[in-house]
Each structure stands twice: as C-alpha cells, then as structure tokens.
Design an enzyme around this catalytic site. Structure first.
Site, PDB file in Angstrom:
ATOM      1  N   SER A  91       0.634  -1.172  -0.008  1.00 23.39           N
ATOM      2  CA  SER A  91       0.091  -0.139  -0.137  1.00 23.39           C
ATOM      3  C   SER A  91       0.828   1.316   0.021  1.00 23.39           C
ATOM      4  O   SER A  91       1.911   1.276   0.566  1.00 23.39           O
ATOM      5  CB  SER A  91      -0.690   0.040   1.375  1.00 23.39           C
ATOM      6  OG  SER A  91      -1.375   0.995   1.580  1.00 23.39           O
ATOM      7  N   TYR A 100      -1.855  -0.529  10.315  1.00 23.56           N
ATOM      8  CA  TYR A 100      -2.136  -1.016   8.890  1.00 23.56           C
ATOM      9  C   TYR A 100      -0.822  -0.798   8.211  1.00 23.56           C
ATOM     10  O   TYR A 100      -0.411  -1.895   7.480  1.00 23.56           O
ATOM     11  CB  TYR A 100      -3.215  -0.348   8.347  1.00 23.56           C
ATOM     12  CG  TYR A 100      -3.296  -0.628   6.778  1.00 23.56           C
ATOM     13  CD1 TYR A 100      -4.094  -1.954   6.507  1.00 23.56           C
ATOM     14  CD2 TYR A 100      -3.041   0.210   5.895  1.00 23.56           C
ATOM     15  CE1 TYR A 100      -4.021  -2.142   5.028  1.00 23.56           C
ATOM     16  CE2 TYR A 100      -3.261  -0.018   4.559  1.00 23.56           C
ATOM     17  CZ  TYR A 100      -3.474  -1.213   4.061  1.00 23.56           C
ATOM     18  OH  TYR A 100      -3.816  -1.374   2.944  1.00 23.56           O
ATOM     19  N   LYS A 132       1.882  -3.784   6.492  1.00 22.47           N
ATOM     20  CA  LYS A 132       2.474  -3.766   4.870  1.00 22.47           C
ATOM     21  C   LYS A 132       3.887  -3.683   5.052  1.00 22.47           C
ATOM     22  O   LYS A 132       4.673  -4.410   4.108  1.00 22.47           O
ATOM     23  CB  LYS A 132       1.756  -2.800   4.156  1.00 22.47           C
ATOM     24  CG  LYS A 132       0.231  -2.770   4.022  1.00 22.47           C
ATOM     25  CD  LYS A 132      -0.129  -4.280   3.356  1.00 22.47           C
ATOM     26  CE  LYS A 132      -1.538  -4.446   3.388  1.00 22.47           C
ATOM     27  NZ  LYS A 132      -1.792  -5.931   2.618  1.00 22.47           N
TER      28      LYS A 132
HETATM   29  N1  UFG Z   1     -13.194  11.102   2.505  1.00 23.89           N
HETATM   30  C1  UFG Z   1     -14.292  11.909   2.765  1.00 23.89           C
HETATM   31  N2  UFG Z   1     -15.521  11.603   3.193  1.00 23.89           N
HETATM   32  C2  UFG Z   1     -15.878  10.263   3.164  1.00 23.89           C
HETATM   33  C3  UFG Z   1     -14.771   9.345   2.923  1.00 23.89           C
HETATM   34  C4  UFG Z   1     -13.623   9.798   2.668  1.00 23.89           C
HETATM   35  O1  UFG Z   1     -14.002  13.111   2.671  1.00 23.89           O
HETATM   36  O2  UFG Z   1     -16.964   9.958   3.728  1.00 23.89           O
HETATM   37  C5  UFG Z   1     -12.030  11.607   2.062  1.00 23.89           C
HETATM   38  C6  UFG Z   1     -10.951  11.088   2.955  1.00 23.89           C
HETATM   39  O3  UFG Z   1     -10.833  11.846   4.039  1.00 23.89           O
HETATM   40  C7  UFG Z   1      -9.717  11.049   1.837  1.00 23.89           C
HETATM   41  C8  UFG Z   1     -10.318  10.592   0.564  1.00 23.89           C
HETATM   42  O4  UFG Z   1     -11.699  11.054   0.833  1.00 23.89           O
HETATM   43  O5  UFG Z   1      -9.364  12.440   1.872  1.00 23.89           O
HETATM   44  C9  UFG Z   1     -10.227   9.141   0.227  1.00 23.89           C
HETATM   45  O6  UFG Z   1     -10.608   8.487   1.350  1.00 23.89           O
HETATM   46  P1  UFG Z   1     -10.680   6.906   1.232  1.00 23.89           P
HETATM   47  O7  UFG Z   1     -11.255   6.384   2.728  1.00 23.89           O
HETATM   48  O8  UFG Z   1     -11.474   6.512   0.133  1.00 23.89           O
HETATM   49  O9  UFG Z   1      -9.221   6.390   0.880  1.00 23.89           O
HETATM   50  P2  UFG Z   1      -7.839   6.344   1.703  1.00 23.89           P
HETATM   51  O10 UFG Z   1      -7.242   7.333   1.020  1.00 23.89           O
HETATM   52  O11 UFG Z   1      -7.904   6.996   3.094  1.00 23.89           O
HETATM   53  O12 UFG Z   1      -7.093   5.091   1.875  1.00 23.89           O
HETATM   54  C10 UFG Z   1      -7.066   4.313   0.695  1.00 23.89           C
HETATM   55  C11 UFG Z   1      -6.997   2.849   1.141  1.00 23.89           C
HETATM   56  C12 UFG Z   1      -6.192   2.445   2.161  1.00 23.89           C
HETATM   57  C13 UFG Z   1      -4.932   2.540   1.985  1.00 23.89           C
HETATM   58  C14 UFG Z   1      -4.685   4.452   1.565  1.00 23.89           C
HETATM   59  C15 UFG Z   1      -3.135   4.623   1.043  1.00 23.89           C
HETATM   60  O13 UFG Z   1      -8.662   2.645   1.579  1.00 23.89           O
HETATM   61  O14 UFG Z   1      -6.255   1.118   2.438  1.00 23.89           O
HETATM   62  O15 UFG Z   1      -5.611   4.567   0.416  1.00 23.89           O
HETATM   63  O16 UFG Z   1      -2.913   3.852  -0.058  1.00 23.89           O
HETATM   64  F1  UFG Z   1      -4.170   2.751   2.837  1.00 23.89           F
END
Ligand code: UFG
Length: 324
Positions: A116, A140, A144
């Site tokens: 990741s 997490y 990895k």
């Molecule tokens: N976000 C919102 N509202 C929501 C959900 C998400 O504003 O309801 C925002 C988050 O704050 C973030 C962006 O949307 O800025 C993306 O969020 P995600 O939860 O879709 O994804 P992440 O970037 O947090 O995480 C993903 C994977 C992880 C991995 C990470 C880094 O889910 O497993 O990328 O590679 F570790």
C-alpha cells in the site's frame, strides 16, 4: 500454471482472479469469507478456510499443485488498525508467515503481495516514487511495511522471489459489472458519494476543507481495479520469467480532490449529491499521488482507465446492479 489467490473473494482479489483466468491461468481462490463474498468467487476453484491453518494450507498446496501465489488476504481499514493493532498484526503479519512457510515447505518460490502507498507515511515530495523514505504511521501501514521486509529476507534465506505492489486508491469496478467494490461497512470515498447520489445515504461528509491543497480538500490518486488486476498478472509473469524481486507503485500519477470526485459523480450520474462539510478525519494526509513510471518501465504496465470519469462510471454501473 496454477495460481493461488488468497483473499480472492475480496475487491481487488476477485478482479485479479478474473484477469488471471482470462489470460489462461488456473486459479485457486482461498478465502475465509470474513470480509470476502462467496458470489465474487466466479473464476477457478474455491477453498474456504483460514490462512492461519497450516494443515489446511498444506492440503490446498498439495491438492492443486500451486505454482505461484498472489496474496491479497488481510484487513484494510487504517482507522480500525489504530484501535485494534492486535488483530491487524495477527491477521496481516502472523498469518502471512504461515502462508510463506507453507510456500517454502512446498517449494513455491514466487509471490505477488498487496502492499500500500500508506507505507510512505507523510509525503516529502509532490509525487511519490518507490525510493521515497518509508515512514508508516498506522498499524495497517506497518503491517505492509513489515511484510515487504520479511519478503526480502525470505528471498535471501529461502530463494523466494516477490513483487510488492503499493496501491494508491483502488477504485472502480469490472467493466462487465460481474464484480465490484462491496465493503461492509463502506468507508471509501467513491462508493459513499455514489450512495449519496442514489439517495441511499443523506449526504457525503467532506472530511476537512482547510488542507493546503487547491480547493482545501485532500488529493488522492484513484487507480482502476482492472488496471490493478492487469498489474498483478504482469508481476507474476515478471517472476515466472526469472526476473528479480521488486517493488512497484500502482497509481495513475494524477491527484483528484474530494470536491472534484463529487463533481465527477454529479456529471456521471446526472444526480445531485448533498454535501456536508465535516472536520478532518484523523490520519488523513493532504495529498497522496504516485509516480508510477517504474511499473511502466519494468512491467510494461500502463493504466487503461486514465480518465477518472471512466473509473467513476464503472463503479456506478456496478453499484446500481449490486443494489438491485
Ligand atoms: N473522504 C471524505 N468523506 C468520506 C470518505 C472519505 O471526505 O466519507 C475523504 C478522505 O478524507 C480522503 C479521501 O476521501 O481524503 C479518500 O478516502 P478513502 O477512505 O476513500 O481512501 P484513503 O485515501 O483514506 O485510503 C486508501 C485505502 C487504504 C490505503 C490508503 C493509502 O483505503 O487502504 O488509500 O494507499 F492505505
């Protein structure tokens, strides 16, 4: 060639199983269905069971004559890993040892591992290349990082060759809508925005609007799951060709903000998306964007879904079918 796909009933695992089968490999899916879905196992044989069970693993390796492994099985929620580090280290680290030891026992020497982008921690450069320092900040991400190191050490000691693939934000769904993204609970941005558009939730909460980015919301690099699946097959071919262990970023190299994704969902669906501004979510970094050139150069991998609209459109197509 027979490929064992651990976590093959999950999101990226099922798409990869499909791609492997399409390219002529025999697929064996191993999944305990704790987060995977039985109806996602559509390509190859299915062995329901736990990675922690070495007797079960021995039986699977013997019965199917496994030649190579793609290891997806693991927990994926960054926030949950902070609250429950024990289950993350046990599931993602200890159980991977059980798998690797089974590989060594059965003389299976090639593995592709789901890593990741979170292994990099806070970015020190605008786009992240593989040489960027590794500073995991959640259990997490540590799980990895640890397995990447374990794979290197098993390479030296036991001749195991590995490719670790550092995913940025996996998104979208199978263009034929046979499988897609189905997490329970869902925490990822694109499916949540689609649910808000469809009226299945009241609104999408935008976590943080005061980041140092052009529109104040976080930038992420959304990479289509079918492009990820293609990269896994290329990584297996790379190892089967006798080439050395390596690590690759998998992303598009472009950052999209939360607000831009919401706008794309409006365009693709033609529906309104109710938005609520909310405080920052703990652990989110302002921008996470890949430099994916190495995978292009070494694996010949070039994402086909470059336009984020096509990523969102494939997800919308799948979700409507899944909800129905
Ligand atoms: N976000 C919102 N509202 C929501 C959900 C998400 O504003 O309801 C925002 C988050 O704050 C973030 C962006 O949307 O800025 C993306 O969020 P995600 O939860 O879709 O994804 P992440 O970037 O947090 O995480 C993903 C994977 C992880 C991995 C990470 C880094 O889910 O497993 O990328 O590679 F570790």
């Amino acid at each position: 060639m027979t490929t064992l796909v651990t976590g093959g009933a999950g999101y990226i695992g099922s798409h990869t199983a499909k791609e492997l089968a399409r390219r002529g490999r025999k697929v064996v899916v191993l999944d305990n269905l704790s987060t995977g879905h039985r109806d996602f196992v559509r390509w190859g044989a299915f062995e329901e069971g736990d990675l922690a069970d070495s007797v079960f693993l021995d039986r699977v390796f013997e019965k199917h004559g496994i030649d190579e492994v793609v290891h997806f099985a693991g927990f994926i929620a960054v926030g949950e890993s902070v609250e429950k580090p024990d289950i993350y280290y046990r599931n993602n680290v200890s159980h991977t040892f059980t798998l690797l030891d089974a590989m060594v026992r059965h003389g299976v020497e090639r593995i592709v591992f789901s890593s990741s982008a979170s292994v990099y921690g806070e970015p020190e450069t605008e786009r992240l290349a593989e040489e960027h320092p590794l500073n995991p900040i959640s259990p997490y991400a540590w799980s990895k990082r640890i397995i990447e190191q374990v794979l290197a050490d098993y390479g030296t000691a036991y001749g195991l060759r590995s490719v670790s693939l550092r995913y940025f934000n996996a998104a979208g769904a199978d263009p034929d809508a046979e499988v897609g993204e189905r997490h329970r609970p869902e925490t990822h941005l694109i499916p949540l925005v689609l649910e808000a558009a469809a009226g299945r939730r009241d609104c999408i909460k935008v976590f943080g609007t005061d980041y140092p980015t052009p529109d104040g919301t976080c930038l992420r690099d959304y990479i289509h799951v079918a492009d990820l699946a293609d990269a896994h097959v290329r990584a297996l071919d790379h190892l089967a060709d006798g080439r050395p262990s390596d690590v690759f970023n998998l992303g598009n190299g472009n950052g999209f903000s939360v607000r831009e994704i919401i706008e794309v969902v409006r365009e693709v669906t033609g529906l309104d998306v109710p938005v609520q501004e909310a405080p920052r979510r703990a652990g989110d970094t302002p921008a996470l964007v890949s430099s994916p050139e190495k995978a292009g150069r070494v694996l010949g991998w070039h994402p086909q879904f470059e336009d984020v609209r096509s990523v969102v459109a494939s997800a919308w197509n799948w979700h409507r079918r899944d909800w129905a």
